[in-house]
Design a protein around this motif. Structure first.
Motif, short mmCIF file in Angstrom:
data_model
loop_
_atom_site.label_atom_id
_atom_site.label_comp_id
_atom_site.label_asym_id
_atom_site.label_seq_id
_atom_site.Cartn_x
_atom_site.Cartn_y
_atom_site.Cartn_z
N ILE A 1 33.55 -18.49 45.24
CA ILE A 1 33.21 -17.06 45.14
C ILE A 1 32.96 -16.48 46.53
CG2 ILE A 1 32.20 -17.30 42.84
CD1 ILE A 1 29.41 -17.04 44.20
N PHE A 2 32.92 -15.15 46.57
CA PHE A 2 32.65 -14.41 47.81
C PHE A 2 33.69 -14.74 48.88
CE2 PHE A 2 27.79 -14.29 46.77
CZ PHE A 2 28.04 -13.42 45.72
N ILE A 3 34.95 -14.89 48.48
CA ILE A 3 35.99 -15.25 49.45
C ILE A 3 36.62 -13.97 50.02
CG2 ILE A 3 38.09 -16.59 49.87
CD1 ILE A 3 35.44 -18.14 49.03
N THR A 4 36.26 -13.70 51.25
CA THR A 4 36.71 -12.49 51.93
C THR A 4 38.21 -12.59 52.23
OG1 THR A 4 34.53 -12.23 52.89
CG2 THR A 4 36.34 -11.08 53.98
N TYR A 5 38.94 -11.56 51.83
CA TYR A 5 40.39 -11.53 52.02
C TYR A 5 41.05 -12.77 51.40
CZ TYR A 5 40.58 -7.35 54.98
OH TYR A 5 40.50 -6.06 55.44
N GLY A 6 40.53 -13.21 50.26
CA GLY A 6 41.15 -14.32 49.55
C GLY A 6 42.49 -13.91 48.95
N GLU A 7 42.68 -12.62 48.72
CA GLU A 7 43.93 -12.10 48.18
C GLU A 7 44.10 -10.67 48.70
OE1 GLU A 7 46.39 -13.43 46.50
OE2 GLU A 7 47.46 -11.56 46.13
N HIS A 8 45.33 -10.31 49.03
CA HIS A 8 45.61 -8.97 49.57
C HIS A 8 47.10 -8.81 49.73
CE1 HIS A 8 46.50 -10.93 53.35
NE2 HIS A 8 45.38 -11.65 53.19
N ASP A 9 47.54 -7.63 50.13
CA ASP A 9 48.98 -7.41 50.32
C ASP A 9 49.34 -7.15 51.78
OD1 ASP A 9 47.92 -4.89 50.58
OD2 ASP A 9 48.89 -4.06 48.80
N PHE A 10 48.51 -7.68 52.69
CA PHE A 10 48.84 -7.54 54.11
C PHE A 10 49.99 -8.48 54.50
CE2 PHE A 10 44.58 -6.02 56.19
CZ PHE A 10 44.72 -4.81 55.56
#
Lengths: 590, 590
Positions: A193-202
């Motif tokens: 949990i609390f995974i920063t930028y664990g998923e994104h479209d960059f």
């Protein structure tokens, strides 16, 4: 609107944190003063012109979770590409993988500016750079050659997967498990949990660094291993292969940094791939994962400290601009008709000056820490490694507390307008609040400072540091200019408070009185930060910046000495006499 | 979930703030101890069971503006009706208009609990009660008989219209104008901003109290008149007539108290009625509007102070509950396997105890202020009016700062969960932030405290108050119990700081050095609040509450003395020696 304070940053790096002596001494390779200025100037331009204008939409729109994917705020993917194309991801990375191998100091200075522009944006790249550091230090040649070039170029981003629902400050109890496979890979199963930028479209791929436990691992923190788990597997030719069994389950609805997706990550539930299990590769040795993480965790802590500086700087600029423009009432001594700009009211000036002092103090501490990191690979490695170790918890905690306190004052200066979201002061106040919490709460930092950092080199490192601070105070006293007022004497008194509290803590730890020492850890950490603020402002005021601003620096330093750092006396008292009443009062909490 | 601390509130009212001696002395009519308990208990039940459960939806849904009307959050209109039917609106109102004529102390105690339940909800009724006070004190018989019965019953609500875009802290520059009509009414034209509950669907009618300027009014604050402007005109039989030319233009998007509609109000643009102009009736005399407002503004300031107490209490309860439940790491001295509840870690205990001290200190100060308001109509009116005047700025500022500081600590205790909105700690942090701003910023309170309140009765009122505080400290020293530790000596030292700073300010004002005095106003206000916190906690610890909790009170008081109030020495120093460096450093701000 934020404008990167490039000159102030350059001054602090060069004349307070130690960059100029290090350049002059040839400790930083072929880096030159001109190159430093060029990099700072361009990083500042990018922060001011590219990042800052997109901060508000990042906040109002936020990262959006739809069917397992995360859409980043409008304009942010393009912003990220521009940032990566600018080479900013590769500043400190090894030239072996396309990096520029520049000192950490420059990185943190740039980081400050990008975070001032948008903390929610800058946190993503910051974590990728942390992942690059960990992989560079501990990864196999195969992993490094497969992943680092694309991570350094920014084509792929990274993420750091530590926290689980029951394992936050205490990672020893984590449950995510890894199973060995005959081909040398591992399969991971668990939830983070609390995974920063664990998923994104960059980016097309995301390289997750994940802590997990092997079936036969010892209990606690000595049984944790570090794995690289890519979102998409990578073919031998470097192209993307099939989807790995790792996905984002949901993102959090947070107080601030809305543009930063905070993900719950699921590993190995069989959603992707032939059989359940996220395919991972070991980084470093089995059961030594936490040690690998710590390589980069210290830098991550410093990076979070920079977020505190960054928010404080942005909040201060905004408040000063508003206070010059907004008129209300008549300030004492105001002649004639019309209202005064509120900056002329002594109480408003006090708030703004306090904001400036805390910001510049926090900046100097964090930069000094980065400088120590840079020199910890050179001639006097042990000394500078100790210095970096000692300064890290103070940099993280003092700067992030400053971020909260300064952004709160920033809201206050704006009056009713400060409470209206469109003004932007409230966003800084919201964003700032996570920084004292993540990458080790400030309470954890204080425990680290007292129990691990004070005893470095048998307490002699900190004693030597205090002696250095005394030299600054003696110079301030000797200078004895009207601008400096009582700076010398005030600073000496605060340093004496620090020294007394330090010796008391060392003696108390030596007697094995852990609880007594820990009771005063947070007041001690604050005390240290205030003393360093006073000392570094004085160091700056006594330096020759060659920019004609020494008088300004001196009067601000005097304000710090006479109006900000005075509570060291109460903090010292709390450290040395507070434990008994704290222990007794705990009964009240039930 | 919040549970109203009825016993603690009753204890503070009775044994710290002066309710029991006043009851015993017959100063509060036929009010009895039993009635006090019954009222507190029922107000607490309502706050706990009715208000608090609707706080979250009020925050997430917020007040919604659609086509000139405001929809309140789901369930809130029914909540308001239940509240009004419970008779809570009429607690302190005059029996002549259906009120219960109870002391102000009971009102603020109930207010604390409702605000802990939901500050966004409680602020609306609070302002109606303020409007009732102003109308009762200054309205004509006709206005009173027309409006007060329905306002006291809660059938109609009120609103207070002071602020304009260019007139916030400085009301003297307001532009809303009022024109006289031959029939004795007025027509108002202008725009007001930040109007809390200026529009909503709780009641059929809203009674706006509006400050405006007559064409021939003197400039500045002596040219402001107060008008009653109903949303709907009222027929002779008391039924609602046609819509008045007053409407809500929009509502603000705010950091917190989302359920509270913050309205921009337009008066007299011709949207309603035959001809432009909102029909208003004068309250009090022409050009004496600000004096009428001040009647209720002091109580409004105290009510905002209660919001600080309320948020602090709610945040403390929440943090303690979490810290008992959440386990991480091993606290010093922990035996055996398993993690410790985080409340056992000294640093977490320090945060929680600091939260408790600030909450209880703020509560005692605000209740003591309400008590002084109650007694300011009796035998020793001048003394108690001075006391209420003196305590009001401290109650407003110290308690609202406590709301911000305590809710921030509350977020911190929750760690990463604190930053997640669903946890609820972040809402308190957001809601709290307006309280140091509205009803006179805390900086304005400090100016009021130093320039108007210290000089009351030629400085002799405050000197007498300090002598009372010295008596408490002397008793603590004389008691000399182990539980109280060094309370007596520490408190005496802090009182000496207060006394020195007070005398310095009085002398500096007497010499006409306004700027120097104002430079220290905020540190002085904080110093005063900390001393009162220590003194009132000691007073409580020395009292016989008859509940077997004196030991608990004593150890908390000791914690306050030895770990919280110590910075009075630095604050005194800032007051007495800080002005010169503040003045010099202002050059830095450009």
């Amino acid at each position: 609107m934020y404008k990167a304070p490039v000159e102030e940053i350059a001054f602090t790096l060069k004349h307070v944190a130690g960059l100029t002596p290090a350049l002059d001494g040839g400790h930083l390779g072929d880096l030159t003063d001109d190159l430093v200025d060029a990099i700072l100037s361009e990083a500042g331009r990018f922060a001011t012109e590219e990042v800052a204008p997109l901060a508000a939409i990042g906040d109002t729109q936020g990262a959006r979770f739809v069917d397992g994917t995360v859409s980043m705020p409008d304009g942010w993917p393009a912003l990220y590409r521009a940032w990566a194309e600018g080479g900013w991801n590769s500043l400190t990375a090894s030239p072996d993988f396309g990096g520029q191998g520049l000192p950490h100091m420059l990185h943190v200075a740039a980081l400050e500016m990008w975070n001032s522009g948008s903390m929610a944006f800058a946190i993503g790249p910051t974590l990728t750079i942390g992942a690059i550091e960990a992989l560079t230090a501990h990864g196999s040649d195969h992993l490094k050659s497969t992943y680092l070039p694309k991570m350094v170029s920014g084509e792929w981003m990274g993420s750091m997967n530590l926290t689980e629902p029951h394992a936050g400050s205490d990672l020893g109890v984590m449950k995510t498990r890894a199973e060995r496979r005959d081909d040398g890979t591992y399969r991971l199963f668990g939830q983070k949990i609390f995974i920063t930028y664990g998923e994104h479209d960059f980016t097309d791929n995301i390289v997750h660094l994940v802590l997990a436990r092997l079936p036969d691992a010892p209990a606690g923190t000595r049984g944790i291993s570090l794995f690289l788990v890519p979102k998409f597997l990578v073919n031998d030719d470097g192209s993307l292969g099939s989807r790995n069994d790792a996905h984002c389950h949901s993102i959090e609805h947070k107080l601030g940094i809305h543009g930063s997706p905070t993900c719950t990550m699921i590993y190995g539930d069989g959603r992707f791939g032939d059989a359940p299990g996220a395919i991972g590769w070991l980084i470093g040795e089995e059961n030594r994962g936490l040690a690998c993480m710590f390589t980069m965790m210290n830098n991550a802590r410093l990076a979070v400290g920079m977020q505190g500086v960054a928010i404080a700087e942005a909040a201060t600029q905004k408040a000063i601009a508003y206070a010059k423009e907004r008129t209300q009432g008549k300030a004492p001594g105001r002649q004639g008709s019309g209202m005064s700009p509120i900056i002329e009211h002594p109480d408003v000036a006090r708030m703004l000056l306090t904001m400036k002092v805390l910001t510049q103090g926090a900046r100097a501490i964090t930069y000094a820490c980065a400088h120590a990191v840079d020199l910890s690979h050179g001639d006097d490695a042990k000394h500078w490694a100790d210095r970096a170790s000692l300064l890290t918890p103070i940099a993280k905690s003092f700067a992030t507390d400053a971020g909260v306190d300064v952004s709160s004052l920033g809201v206050q200066v704006h009056g009713g307008m400060g409470f209206i979201e469109e003004t932007g002061a409230a966003r800084l106040y919201r964003d700032a609040r996570i920084a004292p919490i993540y990458e080790g709460t400030n309470g954890i930092q204080a425990i680290d400072l007292v129990t691990r950092k004070l005893p470095l080199s048998d307490g002699n490192h900190i004693r030597g540091f205090i002696a250095e601070l005394r030299e600054i105070a003696a110079k301030a006293r000797a200078a004895n200019t009207p601008e400096l007022g009582e700076t010398g004497a005030r600073l000496e008194a605060s340093i004496a408070d620090l020294e007394a509290a330090t010796e008391w803590l060392l003696a108390t730890l030596a007697e094995g009185k852990q609880a007594e020492a820990l009771a005063g850890a947070t007041p001690y950490q604050r005390l240290f930060g205030l003393v360093l603020t006073g000392a570094y402002l004085a160091k700056g005021a006594l330096a020759d910046g060659g920019d004609g601003r020494n008088g300004e620096r001196a009067v601000l330093c005097r304000f710090a000495a006479e109006n900000v750092i005075g509570e060291t006396v109460a903090l010292k008292d709390r450290v040395m006499s507070g434990a008994a009443s704290l222990a007794a009062a705990r009964a009240v909490l039930g």
